[in-house]
Design a protein around this motif. Structure first.
Motif, PDB file in Angstrom:
ATOM      1  N   LEU A 309       0.800  -1.217   0.000  1.00  0.00           N
ATOM      2  CA  LEU A 309       0.000   0.000   0.000  1.00  0.00           C
ATOM      3  C   LEU A 309       0.837   1.274   0.000  1.00  0.00           C
ATOM      4  N   ARG A 325      -5.213   4.578   6.332  1.00  0.00           N
ATOM      5  CA  ARG A 325      -5.172   3.805   5.097  1.00  0.00           C
ATOM      6  C   ARG A 325      -5.192   2.312   5.394  1.00  0.00           C
ATOM      7  N   ARG A 328      -8.731   1.241   6.442  1.00  0.00           N
ATOM      8  CA  ARG A 328      -9.679   1.161   5.324  1.00  0.00           C
ATOM      9  C   ARG A 328      -9.559  -0.160   4.578  1.00  0.00           C
ATOM     10  N   ARG A 329      -8.367  -0.749   4.585  1.00  0.00           N
ATOM     11  CA  ARG A 329      -8.142  -2.028   3.896  1.00  0.00           C
ATOM     12  C   ARG A 329      -8.215  -3.223   4.845  1.00  0.00           C
TER      13      ARG A 329
END
Length: 334
Positions: A309, A325, A328-329
């Motif tokens: 990522l 981030r 969110r994943r």
């Protein structure tokens, strides 16, 4: 110089982190000849639950790796401020041995015996952010706040400042992350650090130091007190002003990862390569899989997904953006 290492081992996340640190230490630094002390808080009034390590497999692995578990009592802190564990644990170390204090969420990535450390000039990690103090809009200023603490401690404020930075810029003032600290001995650092922490608590409370009136002390107490302790022991910043080369710890030879998702997202390749090699033996895997974040990120695919990522050469400036981030994943676990 031969020196010891101190970490804290405690029920839950910290005991598995201690095991990972010990595994990487023996893998990456076979020439280091000191004692790895795993300090274990003991049950008592400071803890509503038993804080001791619970996994017999972790204990056995630590023993196999040559670590020595040492008990200590929480007199000053405990569950109300777990960050104070390392301050109190220092008191039970041998008084005649220099020590490197590490947060348990650290991995070793290079040969420690090759670092020239002057333990007579204590230093600590400069991998920190501008977390404290938070000066009010109309004062007192950052300079006023730190100056008041130095005056209260009877220390020379001017000699602690980095004059490459302007007055009131946060980098001008001696402020560390407590992820690693060097000291001439555990008891010496314990006394200086605890005295400084007590002073800060008193000044912010019944002492009524006006410069601290608008400041939040928790959870920053250990990091507020640490510069005062290090300065009082004759130390300072690493590099030319402190007793070891800057960039060795939290750089070429160790990595303070905080949480495993952050390590896979942000750490240089040599850190990940070292951790994977050190944890490859089946006997190590069997133990570390007992902690779900380690199982998912070290031995399943989440570590690779988190790493994909981010561009390590262009990371977000704030850690919180990295965490968002990952969340969110579905790649955040602690």
């Amino acid at each position: 110089m031969s020196f010891d290492i101190l970490i804290v081992g405690q029920a839950g996340r910290l005991e598995y982190e201690a095991a990972l640190l010990a595994v990487t230490l023996r893998h990456a630094s076979p020439g280091w000849d000191g004692t790895l002390w795993v300090a274990e808080p003991q049950p008592g009034p400071a803890w509503p639950e038993d804080p001791r390590m619970t996994s017999p497999e972790v204990r056995a692995l630590l023993t196999d790796l040559g670590a020595r578990t040492i008990p200590f009592e929480n007199v000053e802190f405990g569950a109300r401020y777990p960050n104070g564990n390392k301050i109190e644990a220092l008191a039970v170390l041998p008084p005649d041995r220099p020590v490197l204090v590490l947060d348990s969420d650290t991995v070793i990535t290079g040969e420690l015996s090759e670092i020239a450390i002057d333990f007579g000039r204590p230093a600590a990690s400069m991998r920190r952010e501008d977390t404290w103090p938070v000066p009010p809009l109309y004062g007192p200023t950052r300079h006023d706040i730190w100056g008041a603490l130095y005056a209260q401690s009877g220390l020379d404020f001017s000699s602690s400042q980095d004059e490459d930075w302007p007055v009131n810029h946060w980098r001008r003032y001696l402020y560390f992350n407590a992820g690693w600290v060097t000291a001439p001995s555990g008891p010496a650092l314990h006394a200086a650090w605890l005295d400084a922490a007590r002073m800060v608590q008193w000044a912010a409370g019944e002492g009524g130091l006006t410069e601290l009136a608008a400041q939040t002390i928790d959870p920053w107490l250990d990091q507020i007190a640490l510069p005062l302790a290090i300065h009082g022991l004759g130390g300072g910043r690493p590099g030319a002003g402190g007793g070891l080369p800057d960039g060795a710890l939290d750089g070429t030879h160790s990595h303070h990862y905080r949480y495993l998702p952050l390590m896979f997202a942000t750490a240089p390749d040599h850190v990940i390569d070292t951790v994977r090699a050190a944890t490859a033996p089946n006997a190590v895997k069997k133990v570390l899989k007992g902690y779900e974040p380690f199982k998912q990120f070290l031995f399943q695919k989440k570590g690779d997904k988190a790493r994909a990522l981010f561009d390590r050469a262009a990371l977000p400036r704030k850690q919180e953006a990295i965490r968002r981030r990952l969340k969110r994943r579905n790649l955040w676990i602690r």
